[in-house]
Design an enzyme around this catalytic site. Structure first.
Site, short mmCIF file in Angstrom:
data_model
loop_
_atom_site.label_atom_id
_atom_site.label_comp_id
_atom_site.label_asym_id
_atom_site.label_seq_id
_atom_site.Cartn_x
_atom_site.Cartn_y
_atom_site.Cartn_z
N HIS A 14 61.22 -68.95 71.65
CA HIS A 14 62.02 -69.80 70.76
C HIS A 14 62.45 -71.03 71.54
O HIS A 14 62.86 -70.93 72.69
CB HIS A 14 63.28 -69.05 70.28
CG HIS A 14 64.18 -69.91 69.45
ND1 HIS A 14 63.96 -70.13 68.11
CD2 HIS A 14 65.27 -70.65 69.78
CE1 HIS A 14 64.89 -70.95 67.64
NE2 HIS A 14 65.69 -71.29 68.64
N ASP A 49 71.83 -64.36 58.17
CA ASP A 49 71.84 -65.60 58.94
C ASP A 49 71.68 -66.81 58.02
O ASP A 49 72.38 -67.81 58.15
CB ASP A 49 70.73 -65.61 60.00
CG ASP A 49 70.65 -66.97 60.65
OD1 ASP A 49 71.66 -67.39 61.25
OD2 ASP A 49 69.63 -67.66 60.51
N ARG A 67 78.11 -72.49 57.87
CA ARG A 67 78.42 -73.18 59.13
C ARG A 67 78.11 -74.66 59.02
O ARG A 67 78.82 -75.51 59.55
CB ARG A 67 77.61 -72.56 60.28
CG ARG A 67 78.10 -71.16 60.66
CD ARG A 67 77.09 -70.47 61.57
NE ARG A 67 76.81 -71.22 62.76
CZ ARG A 67 75.66 -71.19 63.43
NH1 ARG A 67 74.68 -70.40 63.03
NH2 ARG A 67 75.48 -71.91 64.50
N SER A 76 72.54 -66.26 65.46
CA SER A 76 71.62 -66.83 64.48
C SER A 76 70.18 -66.80 65.02
O SER A 76 69.25 -66.31 64.36
CB SER A 76 72.06 -68.27 64.19
OG SER A 76 71.11 -68.94 63.44
N LYS A 113 67.02 -63.53 64.08
CA LYS A 113 65.71 -63.82 63.48
C LYS A 113 64.58 -63.41 64.43
O LYS A 113 63.58 -62.83 64.02
CB LYS A 113 65.60 -65.31 63.16
CG LYS A 113 66.43 -65.68 61.94
CD LYS A 113 66.46 -67.18 61.70
CE LYS A 113 67.25 -67.91 62.74
NZ LYS A 113 67.74 -69.21 62.45
N1 URA Z 1 68.94 -72.69 65.39
C1 URA Z 1 69.21 -71.58 64.67
O1 URA Z 1 68.33 -70.87 64.23
N2 URA Z 1 70.51 -71.28 64.46
C2 URA Z 1 71.53 -72.03 64.95
O2 URA Z 1 72.66 -71.68 64.75
C3 URA Z 1 71.22 -73.18 65.69
C4 URA Z 1 69.90 -73.48 65.90
#
Ligand code: URA
Length: 425
Positions: free
Chosen positions: A81, A160, A167, A182, A186
């Protein structure tokens, strides 16, 4: 215990148990905890933070809110990621490279919103390429090819998606535990053996300073390890675009060049570094030196490119079809000197304003738009030397002057950051 009591405890700096976090997240998903209470909780977390057990419990609960991928026994399942950077096309190279090393890579990626561009948008510049695979289709491509790059199904970590939307409108995006939960909910829904995180730092990154980047990287790694996934992070420089190309079609071509053993040095170096971390985290090797040779061979022999071609075909894409690139013009140096700073975010914003990115979720984008950063930080230039080539369907003096202003030329060279600032294990 009511949500109001728990929110008040967090507001006052207290700790929430795993069960309490589960109660709040499950209630938020099923509607019994309303958005105003979840927003208040997000704000309390923003100010008070969370300790490691709380962050892991929040991650776990968000992950459990949806389905998790299931893998039959076989090679290690790994992913990367990136927190996002201008010109960051590493995913396009890394997924097939790791598949060419015999690993399975179920990469779930996102779209560009804001200056950093999105892997899915880049891939959609390949005619026919599908980024909306179902979970079954995704798993089938991984089983056949070894890698897939697709969008997040609504079934993965729905908590999320819902929390991020809150948010976004309550000023609580930049909270380390909320970002950690978050991202990790995922990624861990992919049921990984190993994960590497590329935490970008600098003028084109979400995290502008090394201190902020380190704080996020450490939180991500601690949470991954706590949840039983071998996790590593690299903090990497984003004070200039990665590679030369920024945009969509132009980035795909640069990724293909790298997959064919060429491409810019920084792009190849970072891809090899991240792949090396993953091969070690997945238990394939003890040392970066030992894996480097294998990884270079997979790029230089065409094996990684072959995997990329198989993945694109499996996802409906046609690599032989034209990927249009808009007509180009150059912006040149108006004086002699050294490139000392690039406002990388401003370049990303210019691409959006030229139509190559989106201002609002869901907007269509022009894949043919882009910028080629011909001159790099530290480079000496003479008046008239090309700084960037801009690919755009229409010229805009205002955007062109912003691009020119984003690149500073000084008489004396400045110190540049290394590409990889540090690694967190
Ligand atoms: N990327 C994400 O997937 N979530 C966040 O909160 C910030 C960046």
């Amino acid at each position: 215990m009511t949500p109001a009591h728990l929110i008040a405890r967090k507001r006052d700096g207290g700790e929430l148990s795993g069960d309490e976090i589960a109660f709040l997240v499950q209630g938020f998903v099923d509607g019994s905890v309303p958005e105003y209470q979840m927003s208040a909780l997000a704000m309390a977390i923003f100010f008070q933070g969370m300790n490691d057990p709380e962050t892991a419990a929040l991650t776990d609960e968000m992950l459990q809110s949806g389905v998790q991928l299931q893998w039959a026994g076989g090679p290690g399942v790994v992913d990367k990621h990136s927190t996002g950077g201008v010109g960051d096309k590493v995913s396009l190279i890394l997924a097939p490279l790791l598949a060419a090393c015999g690993l399975r890579v179920p990469m779930i990626s996102g779209r560009g919103l804001g200056p950093t561009g999105g892997t899915l948008d880049k891939l959609e510049s390949i005619p026919g390429f599908r980024t909306d695979l179902s979970i079954d289709e995704m798993q089938s491509v991984v089983d056949r090819v070894g890698c897939v790059i697709t969008g997040a199904s609504e079934q993965l970590a729905p908590a999320d998606r819902k929390l991020y939307a809150l948010r976004d409108v309550t000023g609580t995006v930049p909270s380390i535990p909320l970002i950690t939960a978050s991202i990790m909910s995922k990624k861990l829904a992919e049921s990984l053996d190993a994960l590497v995180l590329d935490v970008k730092c600098g003028s084109g990154a979400f995290m502008k300073t090394p201190k902020q980047a380190r704080e996020l990287a450490e939180s991500l790694v601690r949470t991954g390890e706590r949840m039983g996934v071998s996790t590593r992070a690299l903090i990497t420089d984003m004070n200039q675009p990665l590679g030369r190309m920024c945009g969509n079609a132009v980035e795909v071509q640069e990724a293909i060049d790298c997959l064919s053993g060429g491409g810019p040095d920084d792009l190849r170096t970072l891809t090899l570094a991240l792949a090396g971390e993953l091969l070690i985290a997945a238990g394939r090797s003890q040392s970066l030196d030992a894996v480097r040779e294998t990884l270079c061979d997979r790029l230089d022999s065409g094996a990684a490119r072959e995997k990329f071609e198989q993945m694109v075909a499996a996802q409906g894409g046609d690599l032989s079809a034209v990927r249009p690139v808009a007509s180009e013009f150059a912006i040149t140096a108006d004086r002699a000197g050294f490139l000392t700073t690039i406002d990388t975010e401003a370049l990303g914003q210019a691409i959006i304003d030229l139509g190559g990115g989106r201002r609002r979720a869901g907007e269509a984008i022009d894949h043919s738009v882009g910028i080629d950063c011909v001159a790099r930080l530290g480079q000496e230039v003479q008046p008239g030397d090309q700084l960037v080539r801009v690919f755009a369907s229409e010229r805009s003096p205002e955007i062109e002057s912003r691009i020119a202003e984003a690149i500073q030329i000084c008489e004396q060279p400045a110190m540049n950051s290394p590409l990889v600032l540090s690694s967190i294990r």
